[in-house]
Enzyme design. Structure first.
Site, PDB file in Angstrom:
ATOM      1  N   ASP A  13      32.414  46.719  40.551  1.00 42.20           N
ATOM      2  CA  ASP A  13      33.500  45.963  39.507  1.00 42.20           C
ATOM      3  C   ASP A  13      33.864  46.685  38.307  1.00 42.20           C
ATOM      4  O   ASP A  13      34.150  46.290  37.277  1.00 42.20           O
ATOM      5  CB  ASP A  13      33.156  44.628  39.066  1.00 42.20           C
ATOM      6  CG  ASP A  13      32.471  43.778  40.106  1.00 42.20           C
ATOM      7  OD1 ASP A  13      33.148  43.760  41.405  1.00 42.20           O
ATOM      8  OD2 ASP A  13      31.623  42.843  40.138  1.00 42.20           O
ATOM      9  N   LYS A  16      37.936  49.405  40.400  1.00 42.21           N
ATOM     10  CA  LYS A  16      38.315  50.709  41.317  1.00 42.21           C
ATOM     11  C   LYS A  16      39.670  50.211  41.844  1.00 42.21           C
ATOM     12  O   LYS A  16      40.548  51.079  42.059  1.00 42.21           O
ATOM     13  CB  LYS A  16      37.292  50.695  42.448  1.00 42.21           C
ATOM     14  CG  LYS A  16      36.046  51.029  41.848  1.00 42.21           C
ATOM     15  CD  LYS A  16      34.992  51.019  43.113  1.00 42.21           C
ATOM     16  CE  LYS A  16      34.580  49.589  43.466  1.00 42.21           C
ATOM     17  NZ  LYS A  16      33.583  48.960  42.342  1.00 42.21           N
TER      18      LYS A  16
END
Ligand code: GDP
Ligand code: IMO
Ligand code: MG
Length: 420
Positions: A13, A16
């Site tokens: 998280d 990306k």
């Protein structure tokens, strides 16, 4: 040409999806090489927000090809829902998306097994997303998985029944009660739906593309500290999330890999169980969660928050051979009086700069404190506009890791990205 790899250096998280979308303009092909619907990659542009689980984050760009590689585990039910939620015409998606014939399928019983296994673990549960990831990779390694290339085989149903029989036996051994009929029907409907998408031998596809001077970006899922070999085992996912995973998850030789972009949050988060040395259980951690909207993109669970962890980060830089660092969510730290950076851990009374075998051995993280900044940076679009204290924070991370920070993200929108 060589293939560039982009991956999370923390516990997932990191942002990306956002940055792959922002970089897609520079690439011809975007690929996913591992993980599956446990991933939740968020993209924001033109006032809309999209969360992708299986489809590479380049899908919204015209003229770009997106490949789901052999290293991914694909649930046809999640896949169909995702395709239907993109808001793009189906023919456009079919044109932009290719799937490796060697990609493994997540079966309905894999999802049940994930739930049964977690339930059996009690307090020591992994905190899995319950998407069937572990059981699907277990079958892959046990050489009994089903692959996309099998779905058109006349034997497919008997292969499916054989696997399911084994899974049911296992589910019964957990004393897990379940009903398969409805989810099985939905799954087979979605297998039919899947058949309209183009499948490829990903390894040939990529080799040909590289020979034709096409640029390729491999989009990691999860993060280095969730890697099955190098993460906080057993509180990890079931795939190799590190740069080497791109080679096996796509069929690319190590000599054909180029830049390795490592993504970090300006702080640190983790969702699910397992050690997290710099976790904050106080109001500061809550403030990070509130300001950073730290709730899981896949499960909605609150993410655990804490300061940046340099020993873990340096480890990730080393394992992945990171060549450039991208710092995400820098805007979330605006307003903190001071910023703490963990530079070592106290282990058996001594300061250690390396990760111990078991992170539970860490007695406490040891911090240096840097000045914070008050300015709202969400509207900054160039490096020179960033507050001095933030530039110093970035400089400290660069000095410690030995890697240049080349992108700073100052908000969730595609436009809130500063390229150095
Ligand atoms: P991923 O799994 O690495 O793609 O990351 P997620 O999408 O699960 O989580 C990142 C969250 O942060 C998402 O809600 C993004 O919209 C959001 N985000 C990404 N970059 C930034 C940023 O620079 N600032 C802020 N405030 N939010 C960001
Ligand atoms: P993205 O790609 C954050 C975590 C789960 C759990 C552990 C194992 O969005 O960064 P699994 O479902 O793989 O069996 O869960 O890994 N996890 C993630 N945490 N981001 C992710 O993906 C994750 N994918 C899995 O919370 O602790
Ligand atoms: Mg995510």
């Amino acid at each position: 040409m060589k293939i560039d790899i982009l991956l999370g250096l923390q516990w997932g998280d990191e942002g990306k999806g956002k940055i792959v979308d922002a970089l897609t303009a520079k690439y011809d092909i975007i690929t996913r090489f591992q993980g599956g619907p446990n991933a939740g990659h968020t993209l924001e542009f033109d006032g809309a927000k999209h969360v992708l689980h299986l489809i590479p984050s380049g899908i919204f760009h015209e003229g770009k090809i997106n490949i789901i590689g052999n290293g991914v585990v694909l649930d046809p039910v999640v896949f169909r829902k995702e395709v239907e939620s993109l808001g793009l015409p189906l023919p456009v998606i079919r044109e932009r998306l290719l799937i490796s014939v060697k990609t493994h399928l997540i079966m309905p019983t894999h999802r049940l097994l994930d739930a049964a296994s977690e339930a059996s673990k009690g307090d020591s549960k992994i905190g899995s997303t319950l998407r069937g990831i572990g059981p699907a990779y277990t079958d892959k390694i046990a050489r009994s998985g089903l692959r996309i290339g099998d779905i058109t085989s006349s034997d497919f149903m008997s292969m499916y029944r054989k696997r399911t029989t084994d899974h049911i036996r296992l589910l019964n051994s957990y004393n897990y009660s379940f009903s398969l009929e409805e989810i099985e029907k939905e799954w087979f409907d979605c297998i039919e739906y899947l058949k309209q998408f183009s499948t490829v031998n990903c390894e040939y596809e990529i080799d040909t593309a590289l020979r034709n001077e096409k640029s390729i970006l491999a989009e990691g899922a999860q993060g280095t500290m969730l890697d099955v070999d190098f993460g906080t085992y057993p509180f990890v996912t079931s795939s190799n999330t590190v740069a080497a995973g791109a080679c096996t998850g796509l069929g690319v030789a190590p000599s054909k890999t180029g830049e390795v972009f490592g993504i970090i949050k300006a702080y640190c988060t983790r969702v699910g169980s397992g050690p997290f040395p710099t976790e904050l259980h106080d109001a500061t951690g809550q403030l990070m969660r509130d300001r950073g909207n730290e709730y899981g993109s896949t499960t909605g669970r609150p993410r655990r928050c804490g300061w940046i962890d340099l020993p873990a980060l340096k480890y990730a830089v080393m394992i992945n051979g990171v060549t450039q660092l991208f710092i995400m969510k820098a805007d979330v730290l605006s307003g903190f009086d001071e910023i703490k950076v963990c530079t070592s851990y106290k282990v058996r009374g001594e300061a250690k700069a390396e990760l111990p075998y078991c992170l539970d051995e860490i007695e406490e993280p040891l911090y240096v404190t840097l000045p914070g900044w008050k300015e709202d940076i969400t509207k900054c679009r160039s490096w020179s506009e960033l507050p001095q204290a933030m530039v110093e924070y970035i400089g400290f991370i660069e000095k410690e890791t030995g890697v240049a920070v080349t992108i700073i993200s100052v908000g969730p929108d595609r436009s809130q990205t500063i390229f150095r």
